[in-house]
Motif scaffolding. Sequence first.
Motif, PDB file in Angstrom:
ATOM      1  N   ILE A   1      -7.331   3.463  -6.746  1.00  0.00           N
ATOM      2  CA  ILE A   1      -6.300   2.668  -6.065  1.00  0.00           C
ATOM      3  C   ILE A   1      -6.783   2.248  -4.681  1.00  0.00           C
ATOM      4  O   ILE A   1      -6.563   1.111  -4.259  1.00  0.00           O
ATOM      5  N   GLY A   2      -7.443   3.161  -3.982  1.00  0.00           N
ATOM      6  CA  GLY A   2      -7.967   2.832  -2.658  1.00  0.00           C
ATOM      7  C   GLY A   2      -8.994   1.717  -2.705  1.00  0.00           C
ATOM      8  O   GLY A   2      -8.962   0.789  -1.886  1.00  0.00           O
TER       9      GLY A   2
ATOM     10  N   VAL B   1       2.594   1.616  -3.534  1.00  0.00           N
ATOM     11  CA  VAL B   1       1.659   2.069  -4.571  1.00  0.00           C
ATOM     12  C   VAL B   1       1.332   3.544  -4.377  1.00  0.00           C
ATOM     13  O   VAL B   1       1.285   4.314  -5.344  1.00  0.00           O
ATOM     14  N   SER B   2       1.135   3.970  -3.151  1.00  0.00           N
ATOM     15  CA  SER B   2       0.823   5.371  -2.874  1.00  0.00           C
ATOM     16  C   SER B   2       1.991   6.287  -3.214  1.00  0.00           C
ATOM     17  O   SER B   2       1.801   7.359  -3.801  1.00  0.00           O
ATOM     18  N   ILE B   3       3.198   5.883  -2.881  1.00  0.00           N
ATOM     19  CA  ILE B   3       4.378   6.692  -3.179  1.00  0.00           C
ATOM     20  C   ILE B   3       4.572   6.826  -4.682  1.00  0.00           C
ATOM     21  O   ILE B   3       4.876   7.913  -5.186  1.00  0.00           O
TER      22      ILE B   3
ATOM     23  N   MET C   1      -6.379   8.026  -7.305  1.00  0.00           N
ATOM     24  CA  MET C   1      -6.169   7.642  -5.906  1.00  0.00           C
ATOM     25  C   MET C   1      -7.408   6.963  -5.322  1.00  0.00           C
ATOM     26  O   MET C   1      -7.287   6.022  -4.534  1.00  0.00           O
TER      27      MET C   1
ATOM     28  N   LYS D   1       0.833  -1.208   0.000  1.00  0.00           N
ATOM     29  CA  LYS D   1       0.000   0.000   0.000  1.00  0.00           C
ATOM     30  C   LYS D   1       0.863   1.253   0.000  1.00  0.00           C
ATOM     31  O   LYS D   1       0.584   2.215  -0.721  1.00  0.00           O
ATOM     32  N   ILE D   2       1.917   1.241   0.800  1.00  0.00           N
ATOM     33  CA  ILE D   2       2.821   2.392   0.863  1.00  0.00           C
ATOM     34  C   ILE D   2       3.521   2.592  -0.471  1.00  0.00           C
ATOM     35  O   ILE D   2       3.607   3.719  -0.979  1.00  0.00           O
TER      36      ILE D   2
ATOM     37  N   LEU E   1      -7.100  -1.555  -3.588  1.00  0.00           N
ATOM     38  CA  LEU E   1      -6.329  -2.089  -2.452  1.00  0.00           C
ATOM     39  C   LEU E   1      -7.239  -2.641  -1.353  1.00  0.00           C
ATOM     40  O   LEU E   1      -6.909  -3.635  -0.717  1.00  0.00           O
ATOM     41  N   SER E   2      -8.384  -2.018  -1.134  1.00  0.00           N
ATOM     42  CA  SER E   2      -9.285  -2.522  -0.090  1.00  0.00           C
ATOM     43  C   SER E   2      -9.930  -3.835  -0.489  1.00  0.00           C
ATOM     44  O   SER E   2     -10.210  -4.678   0.368  1.00  0.00           O
TER      45      SER E   2
ATOM     46  N   ALA F   1       2.205   6.630  -6.999  1.00  0.00           N
ATOM     47  CA  ALA F   1       1.128   7.476  -7.524  1.00  0.00           C
ATOM     48  C   ALA F   1       1.407   8.953  -7.247  1.00  0.00           C
ATOM     49  O   ALA F   1       1.210   9.804  -8.128  1.00  0.00           O
ATOM     50  N   VAL F   2       1.877   9.270  -6.061  1.00  0.00           N
ATOM     51  CA  VAL F   2       2.200  10.661  -5.733  1.00  0.00           C
ATOM     52  C   VAL F   2       3.403  11.137  -6.547  1.00  0.00           C
ATOM     53  O   VAL F   2       3.429  12.280  -7.012  1.00  0.00           O
TER      54      VAL F   2
END
Length: 67
Positions: free
Chosen positions: A59-60, A13-15, A56, A10-11, A63-64, A17-18
């Motif tokens: 992606i959320g 993928v978020s990094i 985002m 999760k971290i 991921l959920s 995307a940002v």
Amino acid sequence: MAIEAEMRRKIAVSIVAVGVFIALIVGIGATYNQSGLASTGGFALVGAITAFVLVMAGIGVWLSRSS
């Protein structure tokens, strides 16, 4: 402190995307900067922000559901 594999994913993928969002904003600024951001650049910037919010959210949801 150990981080679980799912949380690391999760971290990461978020990094990513940002990072893509920041690169997109810098690219728009470099492309449309002619003594200030022109109206076309403003539209591109608003489009990039909208796309980032939608990506985002997607992606959320992804991921959920994948956990």
